[in-house]
Enzyme design. Structure first.
Site: not given
Ligand code: AMP
Length: 113
Positions: A101, A95, A29, A99, A86
């Site tokens: 975590h 996003v 992340d 995914h 999430n």
């Molecule tokens: P969520 O809030 O569950 O949608 O998690 C999205 C996650 O993607 C967050 O923890 C961000 O820090 C992570 N994230 C966003 N952009 C990137 C990236 N370019 N590379 C790796 N992780 C990312």
């Protein structure tokens, strides 16, 4: 339009990849919330777990199985770790590509708040 994670899968955006096979990709992340924080995503672009179809069930199981395997590979096997999905706005999803975590390396309070 491709999601951010589809772009990572396609190598259009760089990421620190920690595991890959035909079905899933795991990478660090970019904004870690614990000493170890990785994400594992299916390559098939399911927007979120609530939108998974019946056909996706084997892939969901595989994603979870591989999440635990990647946690072990990242050294979290002994002390434990947390897997988080999430879903939607109130779930904190930012996003729209499913995914999991993978968090560990410190004690993680419960409930998360
Ligand atoms: P969520 O809030 O569950 O949608 O998690 C999205 C996650 O993607 C967050 O923890 C961000 O820090 C992570 N994230 C966003 N952009 C990137 C990236 N370019 N590379 C790796 N992780 C990312």
């Amino acid at each position: 339009m491709k999601t951010l994670f589809e772009k990572i899968i396609a190598r259009e955006i760089p990421a620190q990849i920690v595991y890959e096979d035909d079905l899933v990709l795991a990478f660090r992340d970019i904004n870690p919330q614990a000493p170890t924080h990785a994400l594992i995503v299916p390559k098939r672009p399911i927007p979120r777990v609530a939108e998974a179809k019946a056909d996706d069930q084997p892939l969901l199981g595989y994603l979870l199985f591989k999440a635990a395997e990647v946690a072990g590979k990242l050294g979290l096997g002994k002390d434990g770790f947390r897997l988080v999905i999430n879903n939607g706005a109130d779930g904190g999803e930012t996003v729209p590509h499913l995914h999991v975590h993978i968090l560990g390396g410190r004690y993680l309070k419960w409930p998360p708040g």
